[in-house]
Write a protein that holds these residues in place. Structure first.
Motif, PDB file in Angstrom:
ATOM      1  N   ARG A   1      -8.753  -5.746  -5.041  1.00  0.00           N
ATOM      2  CA  ARG A   1      -7.545  -5.029  -4.637  1.00  0.00           C
ATOM      3  C   ARG A   1      -6.335  -5.890  -4.971  1.00  0.00           C
ATOM      4  NH1 ARG A   1      -9.605  -1.339   0.395  1.00  0.00           N
ATOM      5  NH2 ARG A   1     -11.754  -1.207  -0.359  1.00  0.00           N
TER       6      ARG A   1
ATOM      7  N   THR B   1       0.826  -1.212   0.000  1.00  0.00           N
ATOM      8  CA  THR B   1       0.000   0.000   0.000  1.00  0.00           C
ATOM      9  C   THR B   1       0.857   1.257   0.000  1.00  0.00           C
ATOM     10  OG1 THR B   1      -0.089   0.032   2.426  1.00  0.00           O
ATOM     11  CG2 THR B   1      -1.847  -1.163   1.257  1.00  0.00           C
TER      12      THR B   1
ATOM     13  N   LYS C   1      -3.583   3.410  -8.479  1.00  0.00           N
ATOM     14  CA  LYS C   1      -2.834   3.490  -7.224  1.00  0.00           C
ATOM     15  C   LYS C   1      -2.472   4.928  -6.915  1.00  0.00           C
ATOM     16  CE  LYS C   1      -0.387   1.872  -3.717  1.00  0.00           C
ATOM     17  NZ  LYS C   1      -0.211   3.187  -3.050  1.00  0.00           N
TER      18      LYS C   1
ATOM     19  N   ASP D   1      -4.647   1.102  -1.126  1.00  0.00           N
ATOM     20  CA  ASP D   1      -4.584  -0.113  -1.924  1.00  0.00           C
ATOM     21  C   ASP D   1      -4.472   0.185  -3.412  1.00  0.00           C
ATOM     22  OD1 ASP D   1      -4.965  -2.087   0.193  1.00  0.00           O
ATOM     23  OD2 ASP D   1      -7.005  -1.297   0.347  1.00  0.00           O
ATOM     24  N   TRP D   2      -4.158  -0.897  -4.161  1.00  0.00           N
ATOM     25  CA  TRP D   2      -4.287  -0.888  -5.613  1.00  0.00           C
ATOM     26  C   TRP D   2      -5.722  -1.306  -5.932  1.00  0.00           C
ATOM     27  CZ3 TRP D   2      -0.311  -0.127  -9.327  1.00  0.00           C
ATOM     28  CH2 TRP D   2       0.990  -0.011  -8.820  1.00  0.00           C
ATOM     29  N   TYR D   3      -6.490  -0.419  -6.513  1.00  0.00           N
ATOM     30  CA  TYR D   3      -7.901  -0.701  -6.789  1.00  0.00           C
ATOM     31  C   TYR D   3      -8.060  -1.176  -8.243  1.00  0.00           C
ATOM     32  CZ  TYR D   3      -8.639   1.684  -2.403  1.00  0.00           C
ATOM     33  OH  TYR D   3      -8.606   2.036  -1.077  1.00  0.00           O
TER      34      TYR D   3
ATOM     35  N   ASN E   1      -0.131 -10.404  -5.016  1.00  0.00           N
ATOM     36  CA  ASN E   1      -0.460  -9.712  -3.771  1.00  0.00           C
ATOM     37  C   ASN E   1       0.527  -9.980  -2.646  1.00  0.00           C
ATOM     38  OD1 ASN E   1      -2.264 -12.257  -4.250  1.00  0.00           O
ATOM     39  ND2 ASN E   1      -1.906 -12.198  -2.040  1.00  0.00           N
TER      40      ASN E   1
END
Length: 808
Positions: free
Chosen positions: A640, A526, A616, A625-627, A750
Motif C-alpha cells: 500500500r 486514503t 486508487k 488505500d493506494w494498492y 507514504n
C-alpha cells in the motif's frame, strides 16, 4: 558516436567524434607509471584532458603530476574518491578538491583540468570539468595568487629548482600514489586554456558525453597519448602530437596473457570487468578488475555487464581448483551474494545461477553438493574454463582448454528471463589469482561460432530503444513563488507527482491528463479525488497555484513527470471498458474505469504485461488505500503506497490473477471495486535500458548492496516487502552536488515529511549501470530484508548510436 547511415558524414563525425582503439591499464600492484623530462613551458597556463575508468576506491591514485613530495602540482583521486587538483610550495598555492565522490567502477568518464593563474577572476584560475560539466562544489577551494607558477610545465619556482622538468602519469611526483585506473586519449596543451568542449561533445540523440579528437595546437610541452601502438613497452608512451614529447613506460607489459596492460577497453567500446562494488568485502580485485584473490571462506562477485539476449562468451583461468564460476541473474543481491558458501544456499542459487563447481560438476538454481549434476572432471591450476551462454535458445556450455563439455538446458531457470552477469565464488586457500578475460585481450581459445565478447559495441540495442529518457520521464526542481506559475518539463507530460521538499506536512499531489487538470489525489492519503482548480497537469508540464503544498513562497519542491499517450481512448480489451492513455514505447499508461462489485478486468493498452501498477479509488467508498501490484510479489499479494506495512495476501484485490499483455485483473474488494465507484490505475511495463522493476536483499553495510539496472538511474522508488518500512523516493536532481552520483536526499511516499538530507533513510551512489547503497538505513538496506524497487533512466543502456552511460 553515431553509426554510419549511408551519408558521407554524420552529425557526430562533423563534431569530430573519435573512435578510440586502446587504453593503458595501470595495475596498482605493479607500480606502473609514465615519465617524460620536458623543458620549461608556460607555468601560468595549460590544459590537461583525459578519459579515465576507475578500478578501485578509497586509494590515492595519481593521474598527472610533477615535482617532489614537498613542492608539486598534481591531479589525482584522493582516498575519499574526490578529484584533487593541487599546487603546493611549502604551503597551499592553489587547491580544488571536489565535493563529488567518484566511485563508479563500471564505465568511463572524461576529466579536464585547467591551470590559468594569470586569470583576473580568482575562481577561474583552477577549473575542473567532469563529462563536460564544470565542477562548482568543493570540499576545499584555495585560489592561487595571480600569476602563481605551477610545477607542471616548469623547472623552478621562485629561483629554486624542483622536479627537473619530470612529468609523471600514474604516480605522485617522484614518490608513490600509483594509479589503479585505465587511461586513454590524454591531451596536454601548453599555453592554452580549453574547456571540455574541445575534447568531447554531448551526443544529440542520447545526451551522453562522448570523446572527440582534439584538433588544436599543443604548445612547446604539449603532448597527445592514445596508447594505440603496443608493439612493445617502449612504444606505449609515444607522443602523437607534432612535438615528439614521448614518455617512457615503467612497469608495464604488453606480453600476452593477464599481465598485458594494453587493452581494447575504451570510452567508445567499454568492456565488462569483475565488479568490486558487487562483491564481499573480504575478496579483492586487481589488474584492472580482471583478477580476483584473497577472501575468508567462500564468497561471491559478479561482473559489470548484464545481458538478456544474444550469445556470450568469456574465459576464466584458475589459480587452483577451489572455484565456482559461471553466470548469475541480477536478482542475486545482498546477503544472498556475499553470504558464506552461497553455492550451498538454495535461497541464493534459486535467484538464477549456473556455476561450474570445484569438483567438475555443475549447479543450476540449487545449492548443496548433493544437488550437483555430473558434467566433467575438476579443473587444475592454470586451466582455462570457457563460459558460454545462449540466451536466445536458453542453453549454456562450459569449455575446458577449448573442448566443449556439453550443452546445459537453462530454459526453466530465471537465467532465461532475467539479466545475466558473469559470476564467481572463490575460497583462495593458498591465495592464488583467478583471471578473467571478457575479450579486452586475446582469448586463449577460439570462442564458439556466433558467440560474442562482453563489450558495449556488441550489446544489442534495446527494442524498443529509449535513447533519450528525458522525453518520457524527468525530474524538475523549483523554489515556490507564492503565486500561480507553470513548470515546464520539456515534453507533453501526462502525469505529474508533486512534493514539497522543505515544508513539514507537505503532501504528495498527483495529477494526470486522463482525469484532467484540477483533479488531484494525494499519495500519502486514503482520501478521494478532489477539485483544485488551477493546479495539476498542463501542456508541457504542470500549473500550480500559490498554495504552500505546491508553490509556497520560498519553499522548495520536486515534480516528477511521465509521458503517457495524450488524450485517452476507450479500451474494450477487458470485461469492462476503460479510458486509457498509453505510451507503449516507454511502457506507461493511465487508466480510469468504473467498478462493478464483481471480479473484473480492464484493458491497460501497454501491449505487454505490466510489472508495476498502483490503483486508487477516486470516488465510492471513503478511506481507501493506494494498492500496489509489483511483479516480484505477484498478484496474490500487495503493498500500500500510503502505508508502511509489509506485503500482504490479497485474493480480493487482484483476483489472484497475473496481468496479461492486454488486461489487468481486479477482485471484488469494496475499496478497489465498489459497484459504480470510479478508479484510477497507473500501469508500467519494464523497458530494458529505460526502466526496471526488480528486487534486492539488503546487507546492512556501508559497503552496501549493489543493484544492476543496465542504465544510469534518474529515479528510484523502493519498499521493504517483508517488514514495516517507509516507501523511499530518490532521484538524480536532489543531491548535495548537482549531477553527482552520491545521493543522501530522500523523501517518503507514504507520509508528508520534509526531505531528509543526511542519509538517514537511504544513502546511495547512482552509477552508470545501477545503484550502490552506502548506508545501512532500515528503510533501504537492512541486513537480510527483502525490497522491491522501481527505477527509470537518466542515461539509457545500449542504443543504436553505440553509446554507453558515462561514469560519474
Amino acid at each position: 558516436m553515431g553509426k554510419f547511415t549511408g551519408h558521407s558524414i554524420t552529425s557526430d563525425s562533423a563534431l569530430g567524434s573519435a573512435v578510440i582503439e586502446r587504453s593503458l591499464k595501470f595495475n596498482r600492484g605493479d607500480a606502473p607509471y609514465l615519465q617524460a623530462t620536458l623543458g620549461d613551458g608556460n607555468e601560468d597556463k595549460w590544459t590537461w584532458s583525459g578519459w579515465v575508468k576507475k578500478t578501485v576506491n578509497g586509494q590515492h591514485q595519481n593521474l598527472f603530476s610533477s615535482g617532489s613530495d614537498a613542492v608539486y602540482t598534481h591531479i589525482n583521486f584522493d582516498n575519499s574518491d574526490r578529484i584533487r587538483f593541487q599546487n603546493w610550495h611549502s604551503a597551499q598555492k592553489g587547491t580544488k578538491i571536489t565535493t563529488r565522490k567518484i566511485r563508479d567502477l563500471s564505465s568511463w568518464m572524461h576529466i579536464v583540468i585547467i591551470w590559468d593563474s594569470g586569470n583576473a577572476t580568482a575562481d577561474d584560475r583552477m577549473r575542473i570539468y567532469v563529462n563536460g560539466t564544470r565542477e562548482t562544489a568543493f570540499d576545499d577551494s584555495t585560489n592561487p595568487d595571480q600569476n602563481q607558477d605551477s610545477v607542471i610545465n616548469g623547472n623552478s619556482i621562485g629561483g629554486s629548482t624542483y622536479g627537473n622538468g619530470k612529468q609523471y602519469i600514474g604516480k605522485f611526483a617522484d614518490t608513490s600514489d600509483n594509479s589503479g585506473t585505465y587511461q586513454t586519449e590524454i591531451n596536454f596543451v601548453d599555453g592554452q586554456t580549453y574547456d571540455a568542449s574541445y575534447f568531447g561533445f554531448t551526443d544529440s540523440q542520447t545526451g551522453i558525453w562522448m570523446p572527440k579528437r582534439y584538433e588544436g595546437t599543443y604548445g612547446t610541452n604539449g603532448f597527445y597519448l592514445d596508447f594505440s601502438d603496443n608493439s612493445s613497452t617502449s612504444t606505449l608512451g609515444i607522443d602523437k602530437s607534432p612535438n615528439g614529447n614521448d614518455f617512457t613506460a615503467n612497469n608495464f607489459s604488453v606480453s600476452a596473457g593477464a599481465g598485458n596492460d594494453s587493452v581494447e577497453d575504451t570510452p567508445t567500446n567499454n568492456f565488462c570487468t569483475m565488479n568490486p562494488l558487487d562483491m564481499h568485502d573480504s575478496l579483492s580485485t586487481k589488474n584492472g578488475n580482471l583478477q580476483v584473490g584473497e577472501g575468508n571462506d567462500w564468497r561471491g562477485i559478479k561482473g559489470t555487464f548484464g545481458v538478456s539476449s544474444g550469445k556470450w562468451y568469456y574465459e576464466f583461468k584458475t589459480g587452483n581448483a577451489n572455484i565456482f564460476c559461471g553466470w548469475a541473474s541480477d536478482d542475486l543481491t545482498g546477503t544472498n551474494n556475499i553470504t558464506t558458501n552461497p553455492q550451498d544456499s538454495n535461497s541464493a542459487m534459486s535467484a538464477g545461477v549456473l556455476i561450474f563447481c570445484d569438483d567438475g560438476r555443475y549447479h543450476l538454481d540449487t545449492g548443496g553438493s548433493g544437488n550437483r549434476v555430473s558434467y566433467s572432471s575438476a579443473l587444475s591450476a592454470n586451466d582455462v574454463l570457457g563460459c558460454a551462454i545462449d540466451l536466445d535458445n536458453n542453453t549454456a556450455q562450459f569449455y575446458k582448454q577449448g573442448s566443449a563439455l556439453g550443452s546445459i538446458d537453462i530454459s526453466s531457470s530465471k537465467l532465461a528471463t532475467k539479466r545475466v552477469l558473469p559470476y564467481f565464488i572463490s575460497h583462495p586457500f593458498d591465495d592464488p589469482d583467478y583471471t578473467f578475460n571478457f575479450g579486452q585481450q586475446a582469448f586463449a581459445y577460439t570462442p564458439p561460432t556466433g558467440f560474442k565478447t562482453l563489450c558495449s559495441r556488441n550489446l544489442p540495442p534495446n527494442n524498443p530503444s529509449i535513447v533519450r529518457p528525458q522525453k518520457h520521464f524527468t525530474t524538475v526542481l523549483y523554489t515556490g513563488s507564492g503565486s500561480s506559475r507553470t513548470i515546464d518539463c520539456g515534453f507533453a507530460a501526462d502525469f505529474v507527482w508533486c512534493k514539497s521538499r522543505s515544508v513539514v506536512g507537505g503532501q504528495h499531489f498527483l495529477s494526470d491528463s486522463v482525469r484532467g487538470h484540477g483533479k488531484l489525489l494525494q499519495a500519502e492519503s486514503t482520501g478521494a479525488e478532489y477539485d483544485a482548480d488551477g493546479n495539476g497537469i498542463s501542456a508541457n508540464g504542470a500549473q500550480w497555484g500559490g498554495g504552500v503544498g505546491v508553490n509556497g513562497n520560498g519553499s522548495t519542491y520536486v515534480n516528477w513527470f511521465w509521458k503517457a499517450g495524450g488524450a485517452a481512448v476507450t479500451n474494450n480489451d477487458g470485461s469492462i471498458a476503460s479510458q486509457v492513455s498509453a505510451n507503449q514505447q516507454a511502457g506507461f499508461s493511465i487508466c480510469t474505469w468504473t467498478g462493478t462489485g464483481s471480479n473484473l478486468s480492464f484493458g491497460h493498452g501497454l501491449g505487454k504485461k505490466p510489472d508495476w501498477v498502483i490503483t486508487k479509488a477516486r470516488t465510492g467508498s471513503s478511506g481507501c488505500d493506494w494498492y500496489v501490484y509489483h511483479k516480484e510479489i505477484g498478484a496474490t499479494h500487495n503493498l500500500r503506497l500510503n502505508g508502511t506495512s509489509a506485503s500482504g495476501a490479497s485474493s480480493d484485490l487482484f483476483n489472484n490473477t497475473e496481468p496479461t499483455s492486454s488486461v489487468f485483473s481486479i477482485g471484488n474488494s469494496s475499496c478497489i471495486n465498489e459497484n459504480g465507484g470510479t478508479y484510477l490505475s497507473y500501469c508500467w511495463a519494464e523497458i530494458p535500458g529505460y526502466s526496471k522493476f526488480g528486487k534486492y536483499t539488503g546487507n546492512g553495510s556501508t559497503d552496501g548492496t549493489y543493484v544492476h539496472l543496465g542504465f544510469r538511474p534518474a529515479f528510484i522508488l523502493l519498499k521493504a516487502t517483508d517488514s514495516t518500512r517507509n516507501w523511499v523516493l530518490i532521484d538524480n536532481k536532489r543531491s548535495a552536488v548537482s549531477g553527482a552520483n552520491q545521493n543522501d536526499y530522500t523523501l517518503e511516499a507514504n507520509n508528508a515529511n520534509a526531505e531528509y538530507t543526511n542519509g538517514a533513510v537511504a544513502s546511495i551512489d547512482n552509477d552508470s549501470d545501477g545503484f550502490k547503497f552506502r548506508g545501512s538505513a532500515a528503510d533501504s538496506n537492512n541486513s537480510g530484508t527483502n525490497y522491491i524497487y522501481i527505477a527509470f533512466a537518466e542515461q539509457p543502456g545500449p542504443t543504436p548510436f553505440d553509446t554507453f552511460p558515462n561514469a560519474r
